[in-house]
Design an enzyme around this catalytic site. Structure first.
Site, PDB file in Angstrom:
ATOM      1  N   GLU A 299      17.363 -11.802  -8.320  1.00 23.21           N
ATOM      2  CA  GLU A 299      18.751 -12.229  -8.437  1.00 23.21           C
ATOM      3  C   GLU A 299      18.794 -13.731  -8.716  1.00 23.21           C
ATOM      4  O   GLU A 299      18.717 -14.544  -7.774  1.00 23.21           O
ATOM      5  CB  GLU A 299      19.517 -11.943  -7.140  1.00 23.21           C
ATOM      6  CG  GLU A 299      19.582 -10.482  -6.779  1.00 23.21           C
ATOM      7  CD  GLU A 299      20.778 -10.181  -5.879  1.00 23.21           C
ATOM      8  OE1 GLU A 299      21.621  -9.389  -6.294  1.00 23.21           O
ATOM      9  OE2 GLU A 299      20.872 -10.765  -4.788  1.00 23.21           O
TER      10      GLU A 299
ATOM     11  N   HIS B 183      18.399 -12.294   0.900  1.00 26.33           N
ATOM     12  CA  HIS B 183      19.427 -12.529  -0.117  1.00 26.33           C
ATOM     13  C   HIS B 183      19.671 -14.036  -0.261  1.00 26.33           C
ATOM     14  O   HIS B 183      19.616 -14.773   0.730  1.00 26.33           O
ATOM     15  CB  HIS B 183      20.728 -11.817   0.280  1.00 26.33           C
ATOM     16  CG  HIS B 183      21.710 -11.793  -0.851  1.00 26.33           C
ATOM     17  ND1 HIS B 183      22.509 -12.870  -1.139  1.00 26.33           N
ATOM     18  CD2 HIS B 183      21.981 -10.840  -1.791  1.00 26.33           C
ATOM     19  CE1 HIS B 183      23.243 -12.574  -2.206  1.00 26.33           C
ATOM     20  NE2 HIS B 183      22.942 -11.354  -2.621  1.00 26.33           N
TER      21      HIS B 183
ATOM     22  N   GLY C  60      27.863 -13.780  -8.653  1.00 23.37           N
ATOM     23  CA  GLY C  60      29.284 -14.022  -8.435  1.00 23.37           C
ATOM     24  C   GLY C  60      29.911 -14.992  -9.425  1.00 23.37           C
ATOM     25  O   GLY C  60      31.032 -15.454  -9.218  1.00 23.37           O
TER      26      GLY C  60
ATOM     27  N   SER D 198      26.088 -10.645 -11.336  1.00 25.54           N
ATOM     28  CA  SER D 198      27.163 -10.343 -12.290  1.00 25.54           C
ATOM     29  C   SER D 198      26.916  -9.069 -13.104  1.00 25.54           C
ATOM     30  O   SER D 198      27.304  -8.983 -14.272  1.00 25.54           O
ATOM     31  CB  SER D 198      27.419 -11.537 -13.213  1.00 25.54           C
ATOM     32  OG  SER D 198      27.899 -12.634 -12.452  1.00 25.54           O
TER      33      SER D 198
ATOM     34  N   ASN E 220      25.835  -4.169  -2.875  1.00 23.88           N
ATOM     35  CA  ASN E 220      25.822  -5.073  -1.724  1.00 23.88           C
ATOM     36  C   ASN E 220      27.268  -5.506  -1.498  1.00 23.88           C
ATOM     37  O   ASN E 220      27.807  -6.290  -2.271  1.00 23.88           O
ATOM     38  CB  ASN E 220      24.918  -6.279  -2.031  1.00 23.88           C
ATOM     39  CG  ASN E 220      24.994  -7.342  -0.951  1.00 23.88           C
ATOM     40  OD1 ASN E 220      25.549  -7.106   0.138  1.00 23.88           O
ATOM     41  ND2 ASN E 220      24.435  -8.507  -1.221  1.00 23.88           N
ATOM     42  N   TRP E 221      27.867  -4.964  -0.451  1.00 27.59           N
ATOM     43  CA  TRP E 221      29.282  -5.258  -0.200  1.00 27.59           C
ATOM     44  C   TRP E 221      29.494  -6.651   0.396  1.00 27.59           C
ATOM     45  O   TRP E 221      30.629  -7.097   0.520  1.00 27.59           O
ATOM     46  CB  TRP E 221      29.876  -4.189   0.739  1.00 27.59           C
ATOM     47  CG  TRP E 221      30.168  -2.885   0.056  1.00 27.59           C
ATOM     48  CD1 TRP E 221      29.990  -2.582  -1.267  1.00 27.59           C
ATOM     49  CD2 TRP E 221      30.716  -1.701   0.668  1.00 27.59           C
ATOM     50  NE1 TRP E 221      30.390  -1.285  -1.518  1.00 27.59           N
ATOM     51  CE2 TRP E 221      30.841  -0.722  -0.350  1.00 27.59           C
ATOM     52  CE3 TRP E 221      31.101  -1.369   1.967  1.00 27.59           C
ATOM     53  CZ2 TRP E 221      31.344   0.554  -0.093  1.00 27.59           C
ATOM     54  CZ3 TRP E 221      31.598  -0.100   2.224  1.00 27.59           C
ATOM     55  CH2 TRP E 221      31.723   0.853   1.192  1.00 27.59           C
ATOM     56  N   LYS E 222      28.431  -7.318   0.798  1.00 25.06           N
ATOM     57  CA  LYS E 222      28.541  -8.650   1.418  1.00 25.06           C
ATOM     58  C   LYS E 222      29.547  -8.594   2.584  1.00 25.06           C
ATOM     59  O   LYS E 222      29.605  -7.590   3.264  1.00 25.06           O
ATOM     60  CB  LYS E 222      28.893  -9.694   0.351  1.00 25.06           C
ATOM     61  CG  LYS E 222      27.938  -9.606  -0.852  1.00 25.06           C
ATOM     62  CD  LYS E 222      28.042 -10.742  -1.815  1.00 25.06           C
ATOM     63  CE  LYS E 222      27.021 -10.553  -2.927  1.00 25.06           C
ATOM     64  NZ  LYS E 222      26.978 -11.659  -3.861  1.00 25.06           N
TER      65      LYS E 222
ATOM     66  N   GLU F 274      22.252 -15.709  -0.529  1.00 25.97           N
ATOM     67  CA  GLU F 274      23.317 -16.266   0.327  1.00 25.97           C
ATOM     68  C   GLU F 274      22.799 -16.507   1.740  1.00 25.97           C
ATOM     69  O   GLU F 274      23.243 -17.436   2.421  1.00 25.97           O
ATOM     70  CB  GLU F 274      24.537 -15.326   0.305  1.00 25.97           C
ATOM     71  CG  GLU F 274      25.271 -15.435  -1.030  1.00 25.97           C
ATOM     72  CD  GLU F 274      25.975 -14.172  -1.482  1.00 25.97           C
ATOM     73  OE1 GLU F 274      26.172 -13.256  -0.661  1.00 25.97           O
ATOM     74  OE2 GLU F 274      26.315 -14.100  -2.677  1.00 25.97           O
TER      75      GLU F 274
ATOM     76  N   GLY G 184      27.077  -6.820  -6.583  1.00 24.08           N
ATOM     77  CA  GLY G 184      28.055  -7.319  -5.619  1.00 24.08           C
ATOM     78  C   GLY G 184      29.456  -6.890  -6.019  1.00 24.08           C
ATOM     79  O   GLY G 184      29.908  -5.789  -5.712  1.00 24.08           O
ATOM     80  N   GLY G 185      30.154  -7.764  -6.730  1.00 27.66           N
ATOM     81  CA  GLY G 185      31.567  -7.558  -7.056  1.00 27.66           C
ATOM     82  C   GLY G 185      31.893  -6.177  -7.624  1.00 27.66           C
ATOM     83  O   GLY G 185      32.859  -5.536  -7.185  1.00 27.66           O
TER      84      GLY G 185
HETATM   85  P1  13P Z   1      27.595 -10.163  -7.992  1.00 23.52           P
HETATM   86  O1  13P Z   1      27.312  -8.815  -8.630  1.00 23.52           O
HETATM   87  O2  13P Z   1      28.976 -10.258  -7.428  1.00 23.52           O
HETATM   88  O3  13P Z   1      27.250 -11.281  -8.939  1.00 23.52           O
HETATM   89  O4  13P Z   1      26.614 -10.299  -6.745  1.00 23.52           O
HETATM   90  C1  13P Z   1      25.274 -10.048  -6.919  1.00 23.52           C
HETATM   91  C2  13P Z   1      24.598 -10.017  -5.607  1.00 23.52           C
HETATM   92  O5  13P Z   1      24.467 -11.032  -4.943  1.00 23.52           O
HETATM   93  C3  13P Z   1      24.143  -8.727  -5.103  1.00 23.52           C
HETATM   94  O6  13P Z   1      23.330  -8.874  -3.990  1.00 23.52           O
END
Ligand code: 13P
Length: 259
Positions: A176, A102, A182, A222, A12-14, A104, A243-244
């Site tokens: 999640e 998600h 994050g 994470s 997920n590149w956000k 967020e 994500g990251g």
């Molecule tokens: P991180 O891997 O950066 O913690 O993000 C997870 C996430 O929200 C994937 O959708």
């Protein structure tokens, strides 16, 4: 891994990587096919077409290679919803996958279980595959509410006939925990497995064992090359939503190569 479960590795590149960075990343993506895994990358709307075109030129676009998805979708086909994108629009540009719910979106954009249900149902009706995200906050975990939060987040989804019909083929889940997103604080394999087996049990009770087993339940929060192998070794963890670590080629390659 010797284990024969079918794994999904999802990035997920956000709000990262416009078209230029998308092209640069995907041109350098090293691909090795795995019979037991699929790769999906959820990119910003403006990068969807570039992502597909870049992969297509390299012969890497598709179910057996890499699928590209959106990070959200609206629940109406069209209309006065400024700033929104419909499932129909996504399918028009060849997109077949989307995230929904998600944390967020829930946290910063007032997404509720009700709108998550509407987005999920509409997407499924339009032929999209949905990866639906659920998970508890730190306060909820600390006050022993993890299971009741997961139950509430899934209740209406599990009761809806369209969702019921698609669990295991076009509807999959990502657990999640919000406190792990994050933060670098990953859930331990036993914390994650406990939540995943609880979710699997809910699916089992409502939909029976075949759909419960076919539904992929991904862990997100994470995930890194350092912890992914131990998470994947848990019986009810079917992959990762990352994500990251999906934004750097070396960690993304390393995650794929751990499967
Ligand atoms: P991180 O891997 O950066 O913690 O993000 C997870 C996430 O929200 C994937 O959708």
């Amino acid at each position: 891994m010797s284990n024969q479960k079918h794994v999904l590795l999802c990035g997920n590149w956000k709000m990262n990587f416009g078209p230029k960075e998308t092209q640069a990343f995907l041109e350098k993506l090293e691909w090795n096919k795995k019979s037991n895994a699929q790769m999906r990358i959820y990119v910003p709307y403006v990068s969807l077409t570039t992502a597909q075109n870049t992969l297509e030129k390299r012969g890497l676009l598709g179910r057996d290679t890499v699928s590209i998805g959106a990070q959200n979708v609206h629940y109406e086909k069209s209309g006065a919803f400024t700033g929104e994108i419909s499932a129909l629009m996504l399918t028009e540009v060849g997109i077949r996958h989307t995230l929904v719910g998600h944390s967020e979106r829930r946290q910063y954009f007032n997404e509720t279980n009700e709108t998550v249900l509407k987005r999920t149902v509409h997407s499924l009706e339009q032929g999209l595959e949905v990866l639906l995200c659920i998970g508890e906050t730190l306060n909820e975990r600390n006050s022993n509410q993890t299971e009741s939060v997961l139950t509430t987040q899934l209740a209406a989804i599990l009761d809806h006939a369209t969702c019921q019909a698609h669990f295991g083929d076009a509807l999959h889940l990502a657990y999640e925990p919000v406190w792990a997103i994050g933060t670098g604080v990953v859930a331990t394999p036993s914390q994650a497995e406990q939540a995943h087996s609880f979710i699997r049990e809910m699916l089992h009770t409502k939909l029976g064992s075949e759909k419960a087993l076919k539904t992929r339940i991904l862990y997100g929060g994470s995930v890194s090359p350092q912890n992914f192998k131990d998470l994947l070794a848990c019986p009810n963890i079917d992959g990762g939503l990352v994500g990251g670590a999906s934004l750097k080629l070396d960690s993304w390659h390393a995650l794929w190569n751990l499967i």
